[in-house]
Design an enzyme around this catalytic site. Sequence first.
Site, PDB file in Angstrom:
ATOM      1  N   SER A 135       0.812  -1.218   0.000  1.00 45.75           N
ATOM      2  CA  SER A 135       0.000   0.000   0.000  1.00 45.75           C
ATOM      3  C   SER A 135       0.843   1.265   0.000  1.00 45.75           C
ATOM      4  O   SER A 135       0.356   2.342  -0.383  1.00 45.75           O
ATOM      5  CB  SER A 135      -0.947   0.001   1.207  1.00 45.75           C
ATOM      6  N   ASP A 396      -2.886   5.257  12.170  1.00 44.39           N
ATOM      7  CA  ASP A 396      -2.043   4.923  11.022  1.00 44.39           C
ATOM      8  C   ASP A 396      -0.806   5.821  11.023  1.00 44.39           C
ATOM      9  O   ASP A 396      -0.882   7.003  10.654  1.00 44.39           O
ATOM     10  CB  ASP A 396      -2.823   5.092   9.720  1.00 44.39           C
ATOM     11  N   HIS A 399       1.406   4.920   6.653  1.00 45.30           N
ATOM     12  CA  HIS A 399       1.144   5.586   5.376  1.00 45.30           C
ATOM     13  C   HIS A 399       1.316   7.096   5.526  1.00 45.30           C
ATOM     14  O   HIS A 399       1.570   7.599   6.620  1.00 45.30           O
ATOM     15  CB  HIS A 399      -0.267   5.234   4.886  1.00 45.30           C
TER      16      HIS A 399
END
Length: 419
Positions: A135, A396, A399
């Site tokens: 990702s 998170d 990312h």
Amino acid sequence: MKFHEIKLPHTIIHRAVPAALLATCLLILAAVILPDGRKPLLPPVATDGDVGGNNLSSCNIFKGEWVPDPAAPRYTAETCPVIHGHYDCMRYGRPDLGFARWRWRPADGCELPRLDASRFLRAASGKSMAFVGDSLARNQMHSLVCLLARAETPSPWTNATAAAGHAYYYRFARHGFTVASFWSPFLVRAAEVDPANGPAAAAAKRSRAGLWSLHLDEADDGWAAAARAGEFDYVVVSAGSWFFRPSVFHERGRLVGCNGCQAPNVTDTTLRYPLRKAFRTALRAAVASGGRRRRGRTVVVRTISPSHYENGTWNGDGDCARTRPVAAGEWEMNAVEKEIHAIQAEEFEEAARSTEQGNGVRMMLLDATEAMAQRPDAHPSKYRLWEPDRFNVSRDCLHWCLPGAMDACNDMLLHMLLH
């Protein structure tokens, strides 16, 4: 290669050359085929941020610092139609824009040019670029699409026949340029397996990440088949975080070990062994594939971007609540992240040596690790699309918000392709 001598009238030599004439001359020179038979991706003329007459070719763009950027943000969700909800920190309530208001400045007084969307698309007409990995590879692809969308709105589509629907393409039809991402978190053939009962099942349950079976000597055909067909002129490879998951490893059809499976009579190799083998297999596939189009291919390895969890773990109370970048060396990566970076660099060097035999493939290392290590402030944290049925992490810190720090990786990428 023989170059023709160009003699200018004596009167011109003693006069200042107008800027328009100089730019025209540079464009003509950029069209001359280089000694190795390749042309630069873009004409080597100044772009936004290339100031002060700096010669960027002599700079190490991977060493430097983050400095304030009053011109940011470079795009928003309103100007870019493809920002994924996991990265759209503005839309999901982040109260400040500080994460987007910094730019990367290399050391020694150099300036890294911003990606010029119009020039890039004109020069890349008829070409294609693929991002292969997890990702974070998709994170970088979305950043590039957003930067290019300032010049042309792309047409997205999903290729449902590749990797079970995990290949995404964006087409800039007016300029004839395609950018794609291939979901391949291990780079090699992989499948989630049912560990049934026993120690492996317990390990998979504790990690909340399942148990994976990896074939370390077989590139994932979800992306490798497209590369073999010669679809892509540029292939950007990045992966790493998924190798923390419990996995069993196969080579030549035989079980050779595992990572965290805790199964009896199976050697635990940790994640170092599969990561090295997977990168070696993937880079060989990227270099060897493509048929006649291979001679114009560029393969780029982007190194790991570290996570920034503090005061806890990714699956516990860890968070990334800082609001400013840190200085070089202030953020200490953990030992495993350092080793992942070293393995990626070593496997890149090995693959680069193999291309010196004249197969026409250009290898490049996008070593963005140090720059990204300085950005603990640029992650989504809780300001992202929340899907508790699919994702267990509550914050998170892996990312990157878009717009933000990942855009600098694409500025670096463009600079590398220019030189």
